[in-house]
Design an enzyme around this catalytic site. Structure first.
Site, PDB file in Angstrom:
ATOM      1  N   CYS A 177       1.255   0.366  -8.405  1.00  0.00           N
ATOM      2  CA  CYS A 177       2.453   0.888  -7.731  1.00  0.00           C
ATOM      3  C   CYS A 177       3.602   0.955  -8.721  1.00  0.00           C
ATOM      4  O   CYS A 177       4.564   1.688  -8.506  1.00  0.00           O
ATOM      5  CB  CYS A 177       2.792   0.043  -6.512  1.00  0.00           C
ATOM      6  SG  CYS A 177       2.969  -1.677  -6.889  1.00  0.00           S
ATOM      7  N   GLU A 219       5.812  -3.524   0.824  1.00  0.00           N
ATOM      8  CA  GLU A 219       5.847  -3.277  -0.616  1.00  0.00           C
ATOM      9  C   GLU A 219       4.995  -2.045  -0.821  1.00  0.00           C
ATOM     10  O   GLU A 219       3.771  -2.120  -0.874  1.00  0.00           O
ATOM     11  CB  GLU A 219       5.302  -4.511  -1.337  1.00  0.00           C
ATOM     12  CG  GLU A 219       5.701  -4.589  -2.786  1.00  0.00           C
ATOM     13  CD  GLU A 219       4.674  -3.933  -3.674  1.00  0.00           C
ATOM     14  OE1 GLU A 219       4.928  -2.772  -4.065  1.00  0.00           O
ATOM     15  OE2 GLU A 219       3.648  -4.539  -3.954  1.00  0.00           O
ATOM     16  N   GLY A 272       0.837  -1.198   0.000  1.00  0.00           N
ATOM     17  CA  GLY A 272       0.000   0.000   0.000  1.00  0.00           C
ATOM     18  C   GLY A 272       0.868   1.243   0.000  1.00  0.00           C
ATOM     19  O   GLY A 272       2.005   1.225  -0.473  1.00  0.00           O
TER      20      GLY A 272
HETATM   21  C1  UN1 Z   1       0.828  -3.261  -7.413  1.00  0.00           C
HETATM   22  O1  UN1 Z   1       0.477  -2.315  -8.109  1.00  0.00           O
HETATM   23  O2  UN1 Z   1       0.756  -3.206  -6.166  1.00  0.00           O
HETATM   24  O3  UN1 Z   1       4.092  -5.367 -11.976  1.00  0.00           O
HETATM   25  C2  UN1 Z   1       1.275  -4.545  -7.982  1.00  0.00           C
HETATM   26  C3  UN1 Z   1       2.887  -5.092 -11.985  1.00  0.00           C
HETATM   27  C4  UN1 Z   1       1.917  -6.091 -11.420  1.00  0.00           C
HETATM   28  C5  UN1 Z   1       1.786  -5.940  -9.948  1.00  0.00           C
HETATM   29  C6  UN1 Z   1       1.499  -4.555  -9.467  1.00  0.00           C
HETATM   30  N1  UN1 Z   1       2.368  -7.421 -11.732  1.00  0.00           N
HETATM   31  O4  UN1 Z   1       2.466  -4.060 -12.464  1.00  0.00           O
END
Ligand code: UN1
Length: 511
Positions: free
Chosen positions: A296, A262, A240
């Site tokens: 993210c 993460e 988050g």
């Molecule tokens: C996230 O946004 O928390 O690499 C995970 C990626 C995806 C996972 C994103 N496999 O964009």
């Protein structure tokens, strides 16, 4: 759509979900109203946990751990294999719930469930490969080895944007490692969590294993704060915002627990003079506007060689102008809504700040609900930084589709700019030069300072086989592939004396 998807999974009368009460549930403190971001309308009410049900849930998980750890790891893997198969069966239905609840377009929503299936497959293989080392002892007649043991019930906190797969990254590994999982999902995505957890636990129960997967849904004051402080949970894995992660890190550290964080990213792509600009534009488009900028791993900053910036931007502006924004469940839509009104406010505030700071909005930037939809839609924006290359708002992670563009002349300067933010999750370089690519990945650590570094690819869309996570304010944790499983186990170094004599290490005599 939602009702059909729940029916297809046998979840239409789940005790936590009320599809009819949505409108007048707001007054009940233990009910959370879930809205569809594409329409802004309530679609369900979900029953939350209170203090008592929270304590019971962790108690059940802790008791289940004591039984589950006794099951040999390859047999645990068989249960995970069956869970993966069940997710295969319900891929479209779970995808439909993700779309209804967080507004992710269908192909990405289904792709997310595929990520869950992939990590289940990975975990099955891993269940026969939880390898420890053996090492030579310095003492004659002694042996040394290390082994990996189940850790305990694991607390998992997940965000709205990957409401299914992030749980799976943790839960599938934890399960083969002999741990049970207590999951606190985002309050913006409880339906996906209920469906996901129910499916997994239903399979586990059919194999005779109750309470492997437990869900606690609730407000931070009631559930979140208790979970992170709970000494029954040796590991808290949290995905988050950086703000949330700092709180988790602090509270878990205080009780000397382990945390796996993460957190946010402020990911950049560097585009060199010699890059294939068509390829770069296509990759950047998905990375910047995919999931409406709410990954993210979303590309938030572009660092482009000044000789090709205009050419690249003209391709990107054209692509942005033709991207179909609309109903995330409709075919052909590439960009759905943001998750809620607050996210739209954050988007608009960042665009306003960028303008004040001298940035030029080249495309997008407006709130804009497509015809017939009243939800939280925006037009993905590209903002060019002023000639000074200074645009402070770009140092913040705004969870929305805004791409800030900077220019460089010297490749070293580009790496410095890429590394100049507080977070260190994902990074990319576009070039045809092996030397520039290798410089970016330098084994001396002088290239990208991120946990993920890509060549000729966008910053998002990781495969599950690699360890996923990042440095600095991203929190340092690694989930998913490679040897991330070690975070879910405890290591024991074993020394065995079969010599019949006592020998001390370091040559110590004690007679
Ligand atoms: C996230 O946004 O928390 O690499 C995970 C990626 C995806 C996972 C994103 N496999 O964009």
């Amino acid at each position: 759509m939602l009702r059909n998807a729940l029916n297809a999974m046998g979840l239409s009368s789940h005790p936590r979900i009320n599809l009819d009460l949505a409108a007048n549930a707001a007054s009940d403190a233990l009910l959370e109203v879930v809205s569809n971001p594409a329409t802004g309308k309530a679609i369900a009410a979900v029953k939350l946990d209170d203090e008592r049900s929270y304590y019971e849930a962790i108690g059940r998980s802790a008791a289940a751990f004591k039984r589950w750890r006794e099951i040999p790891a390859p047999v645990r893997g068989q249960v995970v294999r069956a869970i993966g198969d069940e997710f295969r069966k319900h891929k479209q239905s779970i995808g439909a719930i993700i779309t209804a609840e967080v507004g992710k377009i269908t192909s990405e929503a289904v792709g997310e469930v595929q990520e869950t299936i992939d990590i289940a497959d990975f975990a099955v293989g891993l269940s026969r490969q939880l390898y420890g080392l053996t090492m030579p002892s310095e003492r004659p007649g002694h042996a040394m080895r290390e082994q990996w043991l189940p850790l305990g019930p694991i607390g998992v906190i997940s965000a709205f944007n990957f409401p299914n797969a992030v749980w799976a990254w943790n839960a599938m590994l934890a399960a083969v490692c002999g741990d049970t999982v207590v999951w606190k999902p985002s309050l913006l995505a409880p339906l996906t969590a209920i469906a996901t957890n129910t499916i997994a636990q239903r399979v586990a129960s059919s194999w005779g294993h109750e309470d492997l997967f437990t869900l606690v849904i609730g407000r931070d004051e009631v559930v979140g704060e208790r979970l992170i402080a709970d000494t029954r949970l040796p590991l808290i894995s949290a995905t988050g915002s950086c703000r949330m992660g700092k709180r988790v890190g602090e509270v878990v550290a205080k009780r000397l627990g382990r945390s796996l964080l993460e957190l946010g990213g402020n990911n950049a792509a560097i585009v060199h003079e010699d890059a294939d600009l068509d390829l770069a534009a296509r990759a950047i488009l998905f990375a910047a506007v995919g999931t409406c900028g709410q990954r993210c791993t979303t590309t938030r900053r572009l660092i482009v060689h000044e000789k090709v910036v205009d050419a690249l931007l003209s391709k990107l502006v054209k692509a942005y102008s033709s991207v179909r924004i609309g109903d995330p469940g409709a075919e052909g839509t590439l960009v759905g809504p943001l998750v809620n009104a607050r996210a739209v406010e954050g988007f608009s505030a960042a665009i306003a700040a960028a303008r004040t700071q001298g940035g030029t909005v080249l495309v997008g930037g407006e709130k804009d609900a497509p015809a017939g939809l009243s939800g939280y839609f925006v037009q993905p924006a590209i903002v060019r930084a002023p000639a000074s290359n200074k645009l402070p708002i770009a140092n913040e992670e705004t969870f929305a589709p805004i791409l800030y563009v900077f220019t460089f002349r010297d490749p070293e300067e580009a790496i410095e700019m890429q590394n100049s933010v507080a977070q260190g999750l994902s990074s990319a370089i576009f070039t045809r030069s092996a030397a520039l690519a290798e410089r970016f990945l330098s084994p001396a650590g002088t290239g990208s300072d991120c946990g993920l570094a890509y060549v000729n690819m966008g910053t998002s869309g990781a495969e599950i086989g690699g360890a996923f996570g990042g440095e600095k304010e991203t929190g340092g944790g690694r989930e998913s592939g490679s040897d991330s499983w070690k975070a879910y186990m405890r290591r024991q170094t074993c020394s065995i004396n079969f010599s019949g004599k006592i020998e001390l290490a370091q040559g110590i005599r004690f007679e």
